[in-house]
Structures are given as structure tokens and as C-alpha cells.
Write an enzyme that holds these catalytic residues in place. Structure first.
Site, PDB file in Angstrom:
ATOM      1  N   VAL A 164       0.879  -1.175   0.029  1.00  0.00           N
ATOM      2  CA  VAL A 164      -0.127   0.075  -0.009  1.00  0.00           C
ATOM      3  C   VAL A 164       0.984   1.041  -0.005  1.00  0.00           C
ATOM      4  O   VAL A 164       1.911   1.221   0.861  1.00  0.00           O
ATOM      5  CB  VAL A 164      -0.900   0.016   1.097  1.00  0.00           C
ATOM      6  CG1 VAL A 164      -1.876   1.347   1.457  1.00  0.00           C
ATOM      7  CG2 VAL A 164      -1.878  -1.240   1.432  1.00  0.00           C
TER       8      VAL A 164
ATOM      9  N   GLY B 193       6.408   2.479 -15.653  1.00  0.00           N
ATOM     10  CA  GLY B 193       6.425   1.275 -14.827  1.00  0.00           C
ATOM     11  C   GLY B 193       5.580   1.241 -13.436  1.00  0.00           C
ATOM     12  O   GLY B 193       5.671   0.591 -12.350  1.00  0.00           O
TER      13      GLY B 193
ATOM     14  N   LYS C 153      -6.053  -2.206  -1.506  1.00  0.00           N
ATOM     15  CA  LYS C 153      -5.282  -1.427  -0.643  1.00  0.00           C
ATOM     16  C   LYS C 153      -6.264  -0.759   0.459  1.00  0.00           C
ATOM     17  O   LYS C 153      -5.752  -0.733   1.665  1.00  0.00           O
ATOM     18  CB  LYS C 153      -4.634  -0.311  -1.520  1.00  0.00           C
ATOM     19  CG  LYS C 153      -3.573  -0.757  -2.429  1.00  0.00           C
ATOM     20  CD  LYS C 153      -2.940   0.376  -3.440  1.00  0.00           C
ATOM     21  CE  LYS C 153      -1.792  -0.075  -3.952  1.00  0.00           C
ATOM     22  NZ  LYS C 153      -1.439   0.986  -5.046  1.00  0.00           N
TER      23      LYS C 153
ATOM     24  N   GLY D 201       6.082   2.514  -8.622  1.00  0.00           N
ATOM     25  CA  GLY D 201       7.356   2.764  -9.213  1.00  0.00           C
ATOM     26  C   GLY D 201       8.379   1.778  -8.710  1.00  0.00           C
ATOM     27  O   GLY D 201       8.315   1.583  -7.224  1.00  0.00           O
TER      28      GLY D 201
ATOM     29  N   ASP E 243      -7.306  -2.052  -7.560  1.00  0.00           N
ATOM     30  CA  ASP E 243      -5.953  -2.052  -6.878  1.00  0.00           C
ATOM     31  C   ASP E 243      -6.221  -0.803  -5.643  1.00  0.00           C
ATOM     32  O   ASP E 243      -5.886  -1.325  -4.451  1.00  0.00           O
ATOM     33  CB  ASP E 243      -5.128  -1.207  -7.912  1.00  0.00           C
ATOM     34  CG  ASP E 243      -3.669  -1.289  -7.121  1.00  0.00           C
ATOM     35  OD1 ASP E 243      -3.010  -2.034  -6.884  1.00  0.00           O
ATOM     36  OD2 ASP E 243      -3.439   0.079  -6.667  1.00  0.00           O
TER      37      ASP E 243
END
Ligand code: HSE
Length: 412
Positions: free
Chosen positions: A126, A181, A199, A296, A195
Site C-alpha cells: 500500500v 512502470g 489497498k 514505481g 487496486d
């Protein structure tokens, strides 16, 4: 201590890089050397610094008693779930960045770790590089957490920022985020809010100490947000952000993932690009905000490395954290309260009276040359809004006209 990394993708390779580059700092913090012994992947990486450590057989890690900490950065549930479970059962600490795994199987994996006096750690799952899991179980350990609201997905925040500030199209902004990325393997997980859902489920479970079924959390993504919405938002000095929110009250909670129109006065307004921001409200603390790189390679890998050090520092015992199998019930979305930003086809003069009749006093907005207008309601429960919206829309539907074009919850 010997470490094995399972999955040499973006995050896994970042972890190997940090273990190498920050070796001295890591030894100082961990109190001993932390050596990378294996990298498990289906592929070979002949030109990489870990070329001689690459293996393809999971059993080598499982059966090597000299590997005390295993890092899982494969993503997905299969084979990460059976591999992680096997590692814990084999007496190894596990560190993961995989929110899908933690949200789906966290209860069981935490329980195994507790029974075996090991640690199952997931700081990187997270908020990317933002410390949020450890603050919840250490720094805020004495707080009753009442609310968590976060911008928890770097990809969608990057896309919304590009749409807002540069007028970029959704598709181009997504492509850029993927190239950098930030995105999940399947971009749907980001843009449809899944997503963020996992989280906020993890954060809610951490805060309440109880299991949260992420499937009970009402989840919307950002794919229906358009440039027109941002034109109105601009008039309000506002922006649109994807918020994961939970409000906890004893054994119950309300939680959702929805795009929210939010103004400059909101602490999360300034959280742009790939950055994430998380507001935590505690009963004694008041409000605290956590901010940083939400996705990232190196930021996320940095959080993984911090967990490796936590495991090394606590190698002989389980650090109390996480949640039990006792379930936190998630209330219906109908009970959540917001203001509502609504766009309607036609002209304000034609429908203003009906708007105020149905929704009460509202703030009206129009754009030059647009065959539509918008209004902002007062605060009301979602169930009330839905009922009023259906009644308001009915005459448009009967007359085969467009009616309500858009609804975005607002915190303004
Ligand atoms: N796809 C995720 C994001 C990665 O964009 O935030 C970090 O969890």
C-alpha cells in the site's frame, strides 16, 4: 541473513539493486549482513548483476534452511499464494509487495506467521514507498482509527493529473503511466479501482484489527471521467481524484472507492502525478497525513527492503500486527454521505426549478457554448440522492431526452 527474491520484475529487480547499493546502511540498520542468495524467476537474466543467483525451481528456496527471509514480488495469486504459504510453513519470514495476495489471503498468512513466530510483512503493498503499514501498527498503535481516506493508486492519479493539468486523453496518459512502470500488469486493476479497493481493504483491516472482505467494498474506477468534468471542476477551483475511503466505528465500517471532486481546501487536493496521499484520523491523534511516491520501482522496493530489515531485527519472534479472522462488517454504500456534482443535458433555465424541487438548494454551473449545465447538491446520503435522481430523471426518460449525463461525488 540470506534473502531470496521470488519474481525479478520491476519491484524484484529494484530490491536486488537496493540490497547492493545501500549495503552499508542496511547492515547498520539490520545489525548484520543481508545477502541475496537466490532470485527465482521463469526467465534468465544473463546480463544482470544477479545472473549467477537465478534459479527456476521453487523447491531450492523452500528446502534451503540458510534462506531466512523470502521476498515475494511476483504479483497475482498463483503461484505466489502457494509459494508464500510454503515459505512460512518452512519457517521463513516473508516480505511481499503484493496487495492482491494480502487482501485475498492475508488473514491465513498472518495466522501462520503468528503460530510459527515468524513475520509476514507487506509495507510495499500500500502506498508504494510511503510508510503507512508500519505507522499503523507501531506509531499509531494506541489510537482508535476512525477514518482513512487515500489516493492510493499512482497510475490513476497520474492519469487524472494529466487530464486535469494538460488536457491529455485518458488513453495517452495511461500509456505514459505504463511506460514509467507504475501500472499493474493488467491496467484494468488500476483504472477500474480494483487496486485501490484492495489497498483500502488492507488499511481498514490494519486499522480495525479485523478481516475485511475487499469484495464488499463498493468500487468505481475513473474510466467514466471526461474532459467536460474537468472543465466544470476548473470553474469550481476543484479537481477529480480517486479516493479509497473507510470510516470505522467499532465492529462496523463504511468503505468505498469512488472518484471524488475535491477543492483546494482538501489536504489531498495537492497530491498529484504518481504521488499517493493518505489521511488517517484517530480518536486522540486527530488527523495525520502520509505523502510520497505511491508506485514505481525504487520507491516500492525501498519499502520491501525496510520490511526485510524489520524481519531481520525481529527474527526470533512475531511482531504483533495485522488482523484476525474476526470479520469487520462493511455497510452499504447507500449510507455514505456526500455532496453530488451532476451534469444534465439542456439548458439551466429549463430545468432549474425541477432541480431545486427535487434536490433542494443547489449551486448551478454552466459552460460557454455547451448544451448542458451542472449543479452541486448539498450533503445527503447516497440512498437519498439515488431516489431524488431517479425522480428527477424520469420526465427526461419519458420524453426520450438525455437527462442526467454524469454524477460525481463531491467533497467541497
Ligand atoms: N499499479 C499500482 C499503482 C502500483 O499505480 O499505484 C503500486 O501499487
Amino acid at each position: 541473513m540470506n534473502v531470496a527474491i521470488m519474481g525479478y520484475g520491476t519491484i524484484g529487480s529494484g530490491v536486488a539493486e537496493i540490497l547492493e547499493k545501500n549495503q552499508e546502511q542496511i547492515i547498520r540498520s539490520a545489525g548484520q549482513d543481508v545477502a541475496l542468495k537466490y532470485v527465482l524467476d521463469l526467465r534468465d537474466f544473463p546480463d544482470s548483476p544477479v545472473a549467477d543467483k537465478v534459479i527456476h525451481d521453487f523447491k531450492i528456496i523452500e528446502e534451503d534452511a540458510d534462506v531466512q527471509v523470502v521476498v515475494e514480488t511476483m504479483g497475482g495469486l498463483n503461484p505466489s499464494y502457494p509459494f508464500v504459504k510454503a515459505c512460512l510453513l518452512a519457517g521463513k519470514h516473508v516480505v511481499t509487495s503484493n496487495k492482491a495476495l494480502v487482501a485475498a489471503h492475508g488473514t491465513e498468512l498472518l495466522e501462520i506467521a503468528r503460530k510459527k513466530q515468524l513475520n509476514f510483512l507487506f509495507e510495499a503493498s500500500v502506498g508504494g514507498g510511503i510508510p503507512i503499514i508500519r505507522p499503523l501498527y507501531r506509531c499509531l498503535a494506541g489510537e482508535e482509527i476512525r477514518e482513512i481516506t487515500g489516493i492510493l493508486n499512482g497510475t490513476t492519479n497520474y492519469i487524472l493529473t494529466k487530464m486535469d493539468k494538460e488536457g491529455a486523453s485518458f488513453e495517452n496518459a495511461l500509456k505514459e503511466a505504463q511506460a514509467l512502470g507504475y501500472a499493474e500488469q493488467n491496467p484494468e486493476a488500476d483504472v477500474e479501482g480494483h487496486d485501490t479497493c484492495r489497498k483500502i481493504a488492507i488499511l481498514t483491516a490494519m486499522a480495525a484489527g479485523r478481516e475485511v472482505d475487499y469484495q464488499e467494498i463498493h468500487t468505481e474506477g475513473i474510466t467514466r471521467i471526461t474532459d467536460m468534468d474537468f472543465r466544470y471542476a476548473d470553474k469550481l477551483g476543484a479537481s477529480v481524484k480517486l479516493f479509497g475511503t473507510s470510516r470505522i466505528d467499532g465492529g462496523k465500517a463504511q468503505a468505498c472507492v469512488v472518484p471524488v471532486m475535491t477543492g483546494k481546501a482538501h489536504p489531498l487536493y495537492a497530491v498529484s502525478d504518481v504521488y499517493n496521499g493518505i489521511l488517517v484520523k484517530g480518536n486522540m491523534l486527530g488527523t495525520s497525513m502520509f505523502y510520497g511516491s505511491g508506485a514505481g520501482k525504487l520507491p516500492t522496493a525501498s519499502a520491501v527492503v525496510a520490511d526485510i530489515i524489520e524481519a531481520v531485527q525481529n527474527q526470533d519472534h512475531n511482531v504483533p500486527m495485522g488482523w484476525t479472522g474476526e470479520k469487520l462488517s462493511i455497510g452499504s454504500m447507500d449510507e455514505m454521505e456526500y455532496r453530488y456534482f451532476v451534469r444534465v443535458s439542456g439548458h439551466q433555465a429549463e430545468s432549474e426549478a425541477q432541480v431545486t424541487q427535487r434536490f433542494g438548494s443547489a449551486e448551478f454551473l454552466s459552460l460557454d457554448g455547451a448544451d448542458e449545465f451542472a449543479f452541486l447538491t448539498g450533503k445527503m446520503k447516497e440512498a437519498d440522492f439515488k431516489e431524488k435522481a431517479i425522480a428527477f430523471d424520469a420526465p427526461f426518460q419519458t420524453a426520450h431526452k438525455k437527462g442526467i449525463l454524469q454524477m460525481i461525488r463531491a467533497e467541497l
